[in-house]
Design a protein around this motif. Structure first.
Motif, short mmCIF file in Angstrom:
data_model
loop_
_atom_site.label_atom_id
_atom_site.label_comp_id
_atom_site.label_asym_id
_atom_site.label_seq_id
_atom_site.Cartn_x
_atom_site.Cartn_y
_atom_site.Cartn_z
N THR A 100 -5.94 -3.98 -8.97
CA THR A 100 -4.96 -5.10 -9.51
C THR A 100 -3.48 -5.33 -8.95
N GLU A 101 -3.02 -6.09 -9.74
CA GLU A 101 -1.78 -7.36 -9.70
C GLU A 101 -1.01 -5.63 -10.68
N LYS A 102 -1.49 -4.15 -11.00
CA LYS A 102 -1.14 -3.33 -12.29
C LYS A 102 -0.57 -2.65 -11.76
N SER A 103 0.22 -1.84 -12.16
CA SER A 103 0.66 -0.19 -11.91
C SER A 103 0.56 0.16 -12.51
N SER A 203 2.29 -8.57 -7.88
CA SER A 203 1.93 -7.02 -7.35
C SER A 203 3.24 -6.05 -7.29
#
Ligand SMILES: NC(=O)c1ccc[n+]([C@@H]2O[C@H](COP(=O)([O-])OP(=O)(O)OC[C@H]3O[C@@H](n4cnc5c(N)ncnc54)[C@H](OP(=O)(O)O)[C@@H]3O)[C@@H](O)[C@H]2O)c1
Ligand SMILES: NC(=O)c1ccc[n+]([C@@H]2O[C@H](COP(=O)([O-])OP(=O)(O)OC[C@H]3O[C@@H](n4cnc5c(N)ncnc54)[C@H](OP(=O)(O)O)[C@@H]3O)[C@@H](O)[C@H]2O)c1
Lengths: 275, 275
Positions: A100-103, A203
């Motif tokens: 996803t766009e999260k890390s 991202s």
């Protein structure tokens, strides 16, 4: 299932504390070398530009027969970097096409890989049973597995991932730089389509910088094709060629149908976003 | 609330039957003229290129004092077309910035306009209380209302909606036309970002053809800015300028945060798509 013991390594004390709090691993180390002692499988999950340096850090601690893999979004440059840093080691690069766009440690979830493809790009010298063992590892995580040449991987992902990110970053940049339209207006009226692009443009900057620096040729080639096609579309708009526009806009519906049929997206309107 | 009676008109018998089956209206007519008899408010919901012709069809049947509005995605050309076809009639164009990639009577749902903006673009001769009455209509449907000049609307929407659609259509077209990467590969590995673009590239072809034909100048101008910025990004990749890339990729996160804070998108990873 055999007993599995998982060690995670991260240089950041806060991240390590979070990994322990979330119970993501049995052990957590600061030092990458310490994490790989006695490991059967080592998976590097760092920006693609850092793979070589991290591989060099662990080289002296690897057990004989250990397999080194990774999850990097680019494969040819990573394969070369790992092979150079780890002579004589079994290296099998991998790329789970999921995320996803999260890390960070809070961004993971149990079903992340379910039904998604993981691409393995083993070099010629790796034996088939070794690759198959890594494939089974990914299948146990819910993924489907495909094997291909590293260079081909990079051409495929340039289209299905790198170019979309580049374009999303670019359009979001353009939209925030206009004189005639304010940033407040862009935000307010983003539900007209723009907001879709902002997801992937949120991202991780370092991860994506490294992707573009390490898959330069394939990205530039695909980008060349895209700008050619966009120029043709621009011309059709300028000259009022309605039929050309309608024909393209009809053709593009099919590929979405294919993606939905293949289970790679849902058919619910607006990605099922609440309204 | 006053009693409201809603009449829907559509030329297609199947659509009319569906409207009745879904109980979307009190009456359904084949003929647009018949639908507007005795109406206080008429809302045209057809492709923007068809607005003038439909306005001409209803012109003779309008009651004195009736307000004619629309929901078209382009406003200056529509305003001109409506004013030309309806001399002496109160025309207040509107654009609810809401919708999904689906169309037809089954695509609507009760909360579609909740928290979304509806833009009104009244010409100078419309009195403020008339515009306010239409604004109240949209507020009752859950929308927030903003009033602006038709030409400014078209410049804003060129950025937040028309350019994103053009780019999405274009990249999906490019991806399905490559020689080195098959369409099957594009579909399989679309979860890397590409699938996000296919949603809006599945929108109605005629609606979007008409948008581009009727907002040509603003779309071409915004497209020019975008390709300039994309060229700079291309150059940064070619010359390995990592700092330039990272700086842009960091800046673009802010605008998404703004969109989430303003309630125009959700913060859940991956648009909350199930995994
Ligand atoms: N996110 C996705 O959707 C996705 C999908 C497929 C593949 N990938 C690939 O997966 C890899 C990791 O991405 P991620 O999303 O998991 O990122 P992440 O959650 O941000 O994790 C990145 C990790 O790399 C470490 N790191 C950063 N720079 C480093 C350096 N110079 N030297 C050593 N370690 C460094 C970070 O350590 P600190 O905590 O100390 O900063 C952190 O442990 C990348 O290669 C990416 O291309 C990502
Ligand atoms: N969809 C969105 O997300 C969205 C958002 C904001 C604004 N808009 C605008 O809303 C308007 C309608 O779009 P929609 O999504 O509601 O489309 P829709 O559900 O497909 O409805 C289109 C309607 O227009 C009629 N129509 C098509 N061509 C016509 C013609 N040449 N002459 C007369 N009637 C014609 C159709 O009649 P038949 O049933 O007989 O084909 C149908 O009743 C467009 O101007 C669009 O720009 C759409």
């Amino acid at each position: 299932m055999p007993t599995v013991r998982l060690t995670v390594s991260d240089g950041d004390a806060e991240v390590r504390a979070r990994v322990l709090a979330l119970d993501l691993a049995d052990d957590v180390t600061e030092n990458a070398g310490a994490a790989v002692v006695d490991a059967d499988l080592v998976v590097l999950a760092v920006p693609v530009g850092a793979m070589g340096a991290v591989a060099a850090e662990i080289a002296g601690e690897l057990s004989p027969g250990a397999v080194v893999s990774d999850v990097g979004s680019v494969k040819e440059k990573v394969l070369n970097a790992l092979m150079a840093a780890l002579p004589g080691v079994i290296v099998i690069p991998a790329h789970p096409v999921a995320g996803t766009e999260k890390s960070g440690p809070d961004a993971g979830f149990a079903s992340l890989f379910t039904g998604r493809w993981c691409i393995l790009t083993p070099p010629a010298e790796v034996e088939a049973w070794q690759t198959e063992r890594l494939a089974d590892f990914w299948r146990l995580l819910g993924a489907k597995v495909e094997t291909m040449d590293a260079a081909h991987h990079d051409r495929v992902l340039a289209v299905t991932s790198h170019l979309p990110h580049l374009i999303a970053y670019s359009i979001v940049g353009t939209a925030s730089d206009l004189e005639t339209v304010t940033q407040g207006e862009v935000i307010k009226f983003s539900a007209g389509g723009f907001r879709d692009f902002t997801r992937i443009a949120a991202s991780d900057p370092v991860m994506w910088r490294d992707v573009f620096l390490n898959n330069r040729e394939a990205v530039l080639e695909t980008l060349g094709r895209f700008t050619e096609d966009l120029t043709a579309l621009q011309r059709a708009i300028r000259w009022g060629e309605g039929d050309t526009l309608e024909a393209l806009f009809t053709r593009t519906r099919e590929i979405r149908r294919g993606i939905i049929d293949e289970g790679q997206d849902i058919d619910t309107a607006d990605f099922g976003r609440p309204h």
